[in-house]
Design a protein around this motif. Structure first.
Motif, PDB file in Angstrom:
ATOM      1  N   PHE A   1       0.854  -1.189   0.000  1.00 51.68           N
ATOM      2  CA  PHE A   1       0.000   0.000   0.000  1.00 51.68           C
ATOM      3  C   PHE A   1       0.891   1.241   0.000  1.00 51.68           C
ATOM      4  CE2 PHE A   1      -2.245  -3.478   1.876  1.00 51.68           C
ATOM      5  CZ  PHE A   1      -3.573  -3.337   1.503  1.00 51.68           C
ATOM      6  N   TYR A   2       0.443   2.279  -0.696  1.00 55.63           N
ATOM      7  CA  TYR A   2       1.282   3.472  -0.819  1.00 55.63           C
ATOM      8  C   TYR A   2       0.415   4.723  -0.792  1.00 55.63           C
ATOM      9  CZ  TYR A   2       5.115   6.365  -2.723  1.00 55.63           C
ATOM     10  OH  TYR A   2       6.103   7.300  -2.932  1.00 55.63           O
ATOM     11  N   HIS A   3       0.822   5.685   0.012  1.00 57.59           N
ATOM     12  CA  HIS A   3       0.132   6.975   0.062  1.00 57.59           C
ATOM     13  C   HIS A   3       1.167   8.079  -0.063  1.00 57.59           C
ATOM     14  CE1 HIS A   3      -2.156  10.260   2.484  1.00 57.59           C
ATOM     15  NE2 HIS A   3      -2.370  10.387   1.184  1.00 57.59           N
ATOM     16  N   ASP A   4       1.054   8.855  -1.139  1.00 58.20           N
ATOM     17  CA  ASP A   4       1.923  10.009  -1.330  1.00 58.20           C
ATOM     18  C   ASP A   4       1.080  11.257  -1.087  1.00 58.20           C
ATOM     19  OD1 ASP A   4       4.518  11.199  -2.363  1.00 58.20           O
ATOM     20  OD2 ASP A   4       3.066  12.089  -3.757  1.00 58.20           O
ATOM     21  N   LYS A   5       1.237  11.828   0.088  1.00 56.69           N
ATOM     22  CA  LYS A   5       0.378  12.941   0.489  1.00 56.69           C
ATOM     23  C   LYS A   5       0.478  14.156  -0.427  1.00 56.69           C
ATOM     24  CE  LYS A   5      -1.069  15.537   4.587  1.00 56.69           C
ATOM     25  NZ  LYS A   5      -0.820  15.768   6.043  1.00 56.69           N
TER      26      LYS A   5
ATOM     27  N   SER B   1       0.978  14.473  -3.646  1.00 54.17           N
ATOM     28  CA  SER B   1       0.270  14.308  -4.927  1.00 54.17           C
ATOM     29  C   SER B   1      -1.150  13.789  -4.754  1.00 54.17           C
ATOM     30  CB  SER B   1       1.033  13.337  -5.832  1.00 54.17           C
ATOM     31  OG  SER B   1       0.997  12.021  -5.299  1.00 54.17           O
ATOM     32  N   GLY B   2      -1.443  13.257  -3.568  1.00 49.67           N
ATOM     33  CA  GLY B   2      -2.752  12.666  -3.331  1.00 49.67           C
ATOM     34  C   GLY B   2      -2.860  11.214  -3.767  1.00 49.67           C
ATOM     35  N   LEU B   3      -1.744  10.615  -4.189  1.00 46.61           N
ATOM     36  CA  LEU B   3      -1.780   9.228  -4.651  1.00 46.61           C
ATOM     37  C   LEU B   3      -2.097   8.256  -3.520  1.00 46.61           C
ATOM     38  CD1 LEU B   3      -1.179   7.075  -6.901  1.00 46.61           C
ATOM     39  CD2 LEU B   3       1.163   7.027  -5.998  1.00 46.61           C
ATOM     40  N   LYS B   4      -3.089   7.412  -3.761  1.00 45.81           N
ATOM     41  CA  LYS B   4      -3.388   6.275  -2.903  1.00 45.81           C
ATOM     42  C   LYS B   4      -3.451   5.058  -3.816  1.00 45.81           C
ATOM     43  CE  LYS B   4      -5.947   8.811   0.676  1.00 45.81           C
ATOM     44  NZ  LYS B   4      -7.255   8.966   1.382  1.00 45.81           N
ATOM     45  N   ALA B   5      -2.525   4.129  -3.625  1.00 51.03           N
ATOM     46  CA  ALA B   5      -2.405   3.020  -4.569  1.00 51.03           C
ATOM     47  C   ALA B   5      -2.061   1.719  -3.855  1.00 51.03           C
ATOM     48  CB  ALA B   5      -1.336   3.335  -5.614  1.00 51.03           C
ATOM     49  N   ILE B   6      -2.367   0.629  -4.548  1.00 50.23           N
ATOM     50  CA  ILE B   6      -2.063  -0.715  -4.042  1.00 50.23           C
ATOM     51  C   ILE B   6      -1.435  -1.516  -5.173  1.00 50.23           C
ATOM     52  CG2 ILE B   6      -2.954  -2.776  -2.883  1.00 50.23           C
ATOM     53  CD1 ILE B   6      -5.525  -1.202  -2.276  1.00 50.23           C
ATOM     54  N   ILE B   7      -0.381  -2.251  -4.863  1.00 52.58           N
ATOM     55  CA  ILE B   7       0.209  -3.210  -5.797  1.00 52.58           C
ATOM     56  C   ILE B   7       0.076  -4.598  -5.183  1.00 52.58           C
ATOM     57  CG2 ILE B   7       2.328  -4.070  -6.881  1.00 52.58           C
ATOM     58  CD1 ILE B   7       3.328  -1.216  -7.038  1.00 52.58           C
ATOM     59  N   ALA B   8      -0.413  -5.549  -5.980  1.00 49.18           N
ATOM     60  CA  ALA B   8      -0.514  -6.938  -5.524  1.00 49.18           C
ATOM     61  C   ALA B   8       0.249  -7.833  -6.495  1.00 49.18           C
ATOM     62  CB  ALA B   8      -1.974  -7.372  -5.437  1.00 49.18           C
ATOM     63  N   VAL B   9       1.140  -8.647  -5.945  1.00 47.53           N
ATOM     64  CA  VAL B   9       1.876  -9.647  -6.720  1.00 47.53           C
ATOM     65  C   VAL B   9       1.346 -11.005  -6.296  1.00 47.53           C
ATOM     66  CG1 VAL B   9       4.118 -10.705  -7.158  1.00 47.53           C
ATOM     67  CG2 VAL B   9       3.927  -8.209  -6.939  1.00 47.53           C
ATOM     68  N   HIS B  10       0.776 -11.739  -7.225  1.00 54.15           N
ATOM     69  CA  HIS B  10       0.160 -13.021  -6.878  1.00 54.15           C
ATOM     70  C   HIS B  10       1.153 -14.180  -6.897  1.00 54.15           C
ATOM     71  CE1 HIS B  10      -2.184 -16.753  -7.947  1.00 54.15           C
ATOM     72  NE2 HIS B  10      -2.758 -16.380  -6.824  1.00 54.15           N
ATOM     73  N   ASN B  11       1.862 -14.357  -8.015  1.00 53.37           N
ATOM     74  CA  ASN B  11       2.745 -15.511  -8.166  1.00 53.37           C
ATOM     75  C   ASN B  11       3.850 -15.180  -9.160  1.00 53.37           C
ATOM     76  OD1 ASN B  11       3.588 -18.164  -9.569  1.00 53.37           O
ATOM     77  ND2 ASN B  11       2.427 -18.930  -7.825  1.00 53.37           N
ATOM     78  N   THR B  12       5.078 -15.552  -8.828  1.00 54.41           N
ATOM     79  CA  THR B  12       6.213 -15.281  -9.724  1.00 54.41           C
ATOM     80  C   THR B  12       6.984 -16.545 -10.072  1.00 54.41           C
ATOM     81  OG1 THR B  12       7.633 -14.742  -7.818  1.00 54.41           O
ATOM     82  CG2 THR B  12       6.488 -12.905  -8.903  1.00 54.41           C
ATOM     83  N   ASN B  13       6.344 -17.709 -10.003  1.00 54.62           N
ATOM     84  CA  ASN B  13       7.035 -18.952 -10.309  1.00 54.62           C
ATOM     85  C   ASN B  13       7.554 -18.995 -11.742  1.00 54.62           C
ATOM     86  OD1 ASN B  13       6.739 -20.043  -7.778  1.00 54.62           O
ATOM     87  ND2 ASN B  13       5.013 -21.349  -8.284  1.00 54.62           N
ATOM     88  N   LEU B  14       6.804 -18.440 -12.679  1.00 51.04           N
ATOM     89  CA  LEU B  14       7.207 -18.493 -14.083  1.00 51.04           C
ATOM     90  C   LEU B  14       8.056 -17.307 -14.516  1.00 51.04           C
ATOM     91  CD1 LEU B  14       3.911 -19.789 -15.779  1.00 51.04           C
ATOM     92  CD2 LEU B  14       5.959 -21.087 -15.173  1.00 51.04           C
TER      93      LEU B  14
ATOM     94  N   SER C   1      -2.903  13.510 -12.066  1.00 50.72           N
ATOM     95  CA  SER C   1      -1.945  14.598 -12.267  1.00 50.72           C
ATOM     96  C   SER C   1      -0.564  14.025 -12.572  1.00 50.72           C
ATOM     97  CB  SER C   1      -1.857  15.478 -11.022  1.00 50.72           C
ATOM     98  OG  SER C   1      -1.261  14.760  -9.949  1.00 50.72           O
ATOM     99  N   GLU C   2       0.322  14.889 -13.090  1.00 44.18           N
ATOM    100  CA  GLU C   2       1.689  14.456 -13.372  1.00 44.18           C
ATOM    101  C   GLU C   2       2.400  14.042 -12.091  1.00 44.18           C
ATOM    102  OE1 GLU C   2       5.791  16.026 -15.562  1.00 44.18           O
ATOM    103  OE2 GLU C   2       4.090  17.387 -15.280  1.00 44.18           O
ATOM    104  N   ASP C   3       2.217  14.792 -11.018  1.00 41.96           N
ATOM    105  CA  ASP C   3       2.863  14.454  -9.743  1.00 41.96           C
ATOM    106  C   ASP C   3       2.405  13.086  -9.244  1.00 41.96           C
ATOM    107  OD1 ASP C   3       4.304  16.774  -9.721  1.00 41.96           O
ATOM    108  OD2 ASP C   3       2.979  17.839  -8.336  1.00 41.96           O
ATOM    109  N   MET C   4       1.140  12.795  -9.466  1.00 44.88           N
ATOM    110  CA  MET C   4       0.611  11.494  -9.046  1.00 44.88           C
ATOM    111  C   MET C   4       1.262  10.365  -9.831  1.00 44.88           C
ATOM    112  SD  MET C   4      -3.392  10.307  -8.918  1.00 44.88           S
ATOM    113  CE  MET C   4      -3.829  11.531  -7.666  1.00 44.88           C
ATOM    114  N   MET C   5       1.448  10.567 -11.138  1.00 42.16           N
ATOM    115  CA  MET C   5       2.083   9.544 -11.969  1.00 42.16           C
ATOM    116  C   MET C   5       3.565   9.376 -11.607  1.00 42.16           C
ATOM    117  SD  MET C   5      -0.391   8.333 -13.739  1.00 42.16           S
ATOM    118  CE  MET C   5      -1.404   8.685 -12.279  1.00 42.16           C
ATOM    119  N   LEU C   6       4.221  10.465 -11.269  1.00 45.34           N
ATOM    120  CA  LEU C   6       5.607  10.376 -10.810  1.00 45.34           C
ATOM    121  C   LEU C   6       5.699   9.553  -9.526  1.00 45.34           C
ATOM    122  CD1 LEU C   6       6.722  14.070 -11.441  1.00 45.34           C
ATOM    123  CD2 LEU C   6       7.527  12.059 -12.694  1.00 45.34           C
ATOM    124  N   ALA C   7       4.771   9.812  -8.612  1.00 46.89           N
ATOM    125  CA  ALA C   7       4.752   9.070  -7.351  1.00 46.89           C
ATOM    126  C   ALA C   7       4.468   7.593  -7.601  1.00 46.89           C
ATOM    127  CB  ALA C   7       3.704   9.674  -6.412  1.00 46.89           C
TER     128      ALA C   7
END
Length: 351
Positions: free
Chosen positions: A17-21, A23-36, A92-98
């Motif tokens: 989970f990531y919050h960049d105050k 820029s206002g970015l609130k984001a989640i990254i999920a990695v399920h499986n990396t066997n392949l 916003s651009e700042d959000m994409m940078l974050a």
């Protein structure tokens, strides 16, 4: 509720989970499986109701990417990222940078690409902060057109190929005169409509954004339909090309179509609905199989390949679906369950 107790948690390797105050970015990254291989999956920006809805989406989508890459015979794992917000009002651009910095923080465990609400330009902004951004440049195009990094054309062509194969299998006919209802005529749905129109299909379309519907009506002679009416239409094929869970307790009883084949991820609200569809004689194209054209495109852009090789790989989607249908018919099992078994056989062993 913790992530581990979430109903969509499926032994995911990594959830961040990531919050960049600023820029206002609130984001989640999920990695399920990396066997392949390293996880690959697009970044989606959507005005989720709350963080729980976003978490549900990213967990389901990342799992789907694992299965998608395995069924497309790619040496990739499955991951996904979501940004909470309205892309038309809050991006916003700042959000994409974050967001680029967030992706980079996983050190290559996860590569991101384009998805709903994110354009190639956004990815290029993210790429200034991370080398783990894909879809920012391209060498190949399935139709030998000028590539721009957007995988939507390949996704749409793959869905078209899979839909055509599904119609051939279930209805024993080509696409001329076949009635297809498309839910969502955005980047992929519009291109799918174009392919279908060129092959003589009769189109019915709906979208939450009226401009997409109007374009399809004007260019393809499509008939505009209210969103709540689409699933009850007397058509041959329903093509869900918007958000997931569109096949649910409300829509499933209304379906008259004999084929469901579309671009959306996680179309079934519950896996058990695949069996209900089977019992009703409705052929379901497992979403992560039919919509794999985009990830196939991105995979080829990262290696030495050719436009011809990319096209050939995408067209294998139709053959893969027919294999699933034949096995499902022989085993008397739902197509989504058969596809799951095949994919799990592949990704449960490290490459």
């Amino acid at each position: 509720m913790s992530v581990f107790e979430h109903p969509e948690f499926d032994s995911h390797e990594h959830v961040a989970f990531y919050h960049d105050k600023p820029s206002g970015l609130k984001a989640i990254i999920a990695v399920h499986n990396t066997n392949l291989g390293p996880a690959l999956g697009g970044c989606r920006m959507w005005p989720y109701i709350d963080s729980q809805e976003a978490l549900t989406d990213v967990l389901r989508l990342s799992k789907g990417m694992t299965y998608k890459s395995a069924m497309a015979n790619l040496k990739l794992g499955g991951g996904k990222s979501v940004i909470i917000g309205d892309p038309r009002k809050q991006k916003s651009e700042d959000m994409m940078l974050a967001m680029g910095r967030f992706v980079d923080s996983l050190g290559g465990k996860y590569f991101t690409a384009e998805d709903s609400g994110i354009a190639v330009g956004d990815l290029k902004t993210m790429a200034t902060q991370s080398k783990y951004i894909t879809g920012v440049s391209a060498q190949y195009h399935y139709n030998n057109e000028t590539p721009d990094g957007n995988p939507a054309p390949s996704t749409a062509y793959g869905v078209f190929t899979g839909l055509k194969a599904s119609v051939e299998y279930a209805l024993k006919t080509d696409l001329k005169g076949v009635r297809v209802a498309i839910q969502g005529v955005g980047h992929v749905g519009y291109r799918l409509a174009k392919h279908l129109h060129e092959h003589g299909a009769e189109l019915f379309v709906t979208d939450i954004f009226p401009e997409g519907v109007e374009r399809a009506v004007q260019e393809f002679g499509a008939q505009a339909v209210a969103p709540e009416k689409l699933y009850s239409l007397d058509v041959d094929v329903i093509a869900p090309c918007a958000l997931g869970a569109s096949i649910n307790d409300e829509t499933l009883p209304e379906i008259k179509a004999k084929v469901i084949a579309g671009a959306a991820n996680n179309q079934l609200a519950k896996e058990t609905m695949g069996e209900v569809l089977r019992q009703r004689g409705i052929l379901y194209a497992p979403d992560y199989v039919i919509n794999a054209g985009g990830v196939i495109d991105i995979y080829h852009q990262r290696m030495t390949s050719s436009s011809e090789a990319l096209r050939t790989h995408i067209e294998q989607i139709g053959d893969t679906l027919k294999e699933i249908y034949q096995r499902a018919e022989s085993d008397e099992k739902a197509t989504n369950i058969v596809a799951n078994v095949i994919a799990e056989e592949r990704f449960n062993h490290k490459a």
